[in-house]
Motif scaffolding. Structure first.
Motif, short mmCIF file in Angstrom:
data_model
loop_
_atom_site.label_atom_id
_atom_site.label_comp_id
_atom_site.label_asym_id
_atom_site.label_seq_id
_atom_site.Cartn_x
_atom_site.Cartn_y
_atom_site.Cartn_z
N HIS A 107 0.86 -1.18 0.00
CA HIS A 107 0.00 0.00 0.00
C HIS A 107 0.91 1.23 0.00
O HIS A 107 1.87 1.30 0.76
N TYR A 108 0.60 2.18 -0.85
CA TYR A 108 1.40 3.39 -0.97
C TYR A 108 1.19 4.29 0.24
O TYR A 108 0.08 4.51 0.68
N ASP A 109 2.29 4.80 0.75
CA ASP A 109 2.26 5.76 1.86
C ASP A 109 2.89 7.05 1.33
O ASP A 109 4.05 7.06 0.96
N ALA A 110 2.12 8.10 1.31
CA ALA A 110 2.59 9.39 0.78
C ALA A 110 3.43 10.15 1.77
O ALA A 110 3.58 11.36 1.67
N GLY A 111 4.00 9.46 2.75
CA GLY A 111 4.88 10.11 3.73
C GLY A 111 4.17 10.59 4.97
O GLY A 111 4.74 11.30 5.78
N ARG A 112 2.94 10.18 5.14
CA ARG A 112 2.17 10.61 6.31
C ARG A 112 2.03 9.50 7.34
O ARG A 112 1.30 9.66 8.31
N GLY A 113 2.67 8.36 7.08
CA GLY A 113 2.61 7.24 8.01
C GLY A 113 1.29 6.48 7.95
O GLY A 113 1.00 5.69 8.84
N ARG A 114 0.52 6.72 6.91
CA ARG A 114 -0.78 6.07 6.76
C ARG A 114 -0.89 5.49 5.35
O ARG A 114 -1.06 6.23 4.38
N PRO A 115 -0.80 4.16 5.20
CA PRO A 115 -0.92 3.57 3.87
C PRO A 115 -2.29 3.89 3.26
O PRO A 115 -3.30 3.90 3.95
N MET A 116 -2.28 4.16 1.98
CA MET A 116 -3.50 4.51 1.26
C MET A 116 -4.11 3.24 0.67
O MET A 116 -3.44 2.50 -0.05
#
Length: 110
Positions: free
Chosen positions: A74-83
């Motif tokens: 799952h991609y994580d845009a650097g916010r520590g929350r996988p999308m």
């Protein structure tokens, strides 16, 4: 002189293949803001290159399936929350970038 980035070259080839599709705009369209380095369909991002990895927007169940198969995460845009609807493809994956990007294109255009 730096060596060419194979992922960037591969993404450039992908852009060339998909830009002719209806509603698709490639990197650089619309200035230098978030998503300016992505492929978009009707201004919605469906594929981008991030840290040398292809990232595509797919249905959550499809992303979960590919993650479970070890094809990416799952991609994580650097916010520590996988999308949940974004897959960051594993660089070692043998899956076709074009096929996944076309699948993502169809998903965002539905």
């Amino acid at each position: 002189m730096t060596d060419p980035d194979p992922a960037a070259e591969r993404f450039a080839e992908l852009v060339e293949e998909l830009e002719p599709l209806a509603g698709v705009t490639g990197p650089g369209a619309g200035g230098r803001r978030f998503g300016s380095d992505a492929l978009k369909a009707d201004n919605r991002i469906f594929a981008m290159l991030s840290a040398g990895r292809l990232v595509v927007k797919l249905p959550r169940t499809r992303v979960d399936e590919l993650v479970a198969a070890g094809e990416g995460e799952h991609y994580d845009a650097g916010r520590g929350r996988p999308m949940k609807e974004w897959l960051a493809l594993d660089p070692a994956s043998a899956l076709s970038w074009e096929q996944l990007a076309r699948e993502a294109y169809a998903f965002v255009r539905r």
